[in-house]
Design a protein around this motif. Structure first.
Motif, PDB file in Angstrom:
ATOM      1  N   TRP A  74       2.045   4.576  -8.589  1.00  0.00           N
ATOM      2  CA  TRP A  74       0.864   3.991  -9.635  1.00  0.00           C
ATOM      3  C   TRP A  74       1.430   2.474  -9.880  1.00  0.00           C
ATOM      4  CZ3 TRP A  74      -3.700   2.752 -11.366  1.00  0.00           C
ATOM      5  CH2 TRP A  74      -3.974   2.186 -12.294  1.00  0.00           C
ATOM      6  N   ILE A  75       2.571   2.380 -10.235  1.00  0.00           N
ATOM      7  CA  ILE A  75       3.127   0.968 -10.423  1.00  0.00           C
ATOM      8  C   ILE A  75       3.226   0.065  -9.153  1.00  0.00           C
ATOM      9  CG2 ILE A  75       5.170  -0.373 -11.071  1.00  0.00           C
ATOM     10  CD1 ILE A  75       5.864   2.086 -13.034  1.00  0.00           C
ATOM     11  N   ALA A  76       3.582   0.779  -8.069  1.00  0.00           N
ATOM     12  CA  ALA A  76       3.611  -0.291  -6.964  1.00  0.00           C
ATOM     13  C   ALA A  76       2.508  -0.380  -6.379  1.00  0.00           C
ATOM     14  CB  ALA A  76       4.274   1.003  -5.776  1.00  0.00           C
ATOM     15  N   MET A  77       1.235   0.592  -6.491  1.00  0.00           N
ATOM     16  CA  MET A  77      -0.161   0.051  -6.215  1.00  0.00           C
ATOM     17  C   MET A  77      -0.798  -0.967  -6.798  1.00  0.00           C
ATOM     18  SD  MET A  77      -1.681   3.997  -5.754  1.00  0.00           S
ATOM     19  CE  MET A  77      -3.171   3.628  -5.098  1.00  0.00           C
ATOM     20  N   ARG A  78      -0.109  -0.858  -8.115  1.00  0.00           N
ATOM     21  CA  ARG A  78      -0.881  -1.841  -9.107  1.00  0.00           C
ATOM     22  C   ARG A  78      -0.134  -3.604  -8.824  1.00  0.00           C
ATOM     23  NH1 ARG A  78      -5.239  -1.955 -12.413  1.00  0.00           N
ATOM     24  NH2 ARG A  78      -4.201  -3.408 -13.838  1.00  0.00           N
ATOM     25  N   LEU A  79       1.052  -3.305  -8.501  1.00  0.00           N
ATOM     26  CA  LEU A  79       1.680  -4.360  -8.141  1.00  0.00           C
ATOM     27  C   LEU A  79       1.209  -5.124  -6.653  1.00  0.00           C
ATOM     28  CD1 LEU A  79       5.402  -3.526  -9.500  1.00  0.00           C
ATOM     29  CD2 LEU A  79       3.676  -5.302 -10.381  1.00  0.00           C
TER      30      LEU A  79
END
Length: 115
Positions: A74-79
């Motif tokens: 999720w964090i990587a997708m948002r970034l």
């Protein structure tokens, strides 16, 4: 190393030890049945090195790892999105379609709103 990394490493080791212990036990039984005492002794020694993990402990470790990996995704997708990547690119990197990438993000957004 962060506490989260340490926790993930411990979970991975627990998750990994479970199937290895089963494989070593099976190989030990086969070695004993075939009268291969040297191999049996080596496998017995290896078995004592492996922690005893119950199937339920292995499942818990697996679930915890999946939760950590999902959060990291999720964090990587948002970034990636903030850096200009579109959902098609994100989905391609994840091996899923653009609509699936959107659904993944939408579920997470909804969970955060309701959580």
């Amino acid at each position: 190393m962060s506490a989260n990394t340490d926790c993930g490493t411990g979970l991975w080791e627990k998750r990994s030890a479970f199937p290895e212990r089963i494989q070593v036990k099976d190989a030990l039984e086969s070695a004993r049945a075939a009268g291969r005492s040297d191999e049996a002794a080596r496998l017995e020694a290896r078995l004592t090195e492996l922690p005893e993990i119950s199937p339920l402990e292995a499942l818990r470790a697996n679930a915890d790892l999946m939760g950590m990996l999902t959060a990291q995704r999720w964090i990587a997708m948002r970034l990636a999105q903030a850096a200009g990547a579109g959902l098609e690119q994100i989905g391609r990197r994840l091996g899923i379609s653009e609509p699936s990438a959107w659904e993944c993000m939408k579920r997470r957004i909804d969970a955060r709103k309701n959580g």
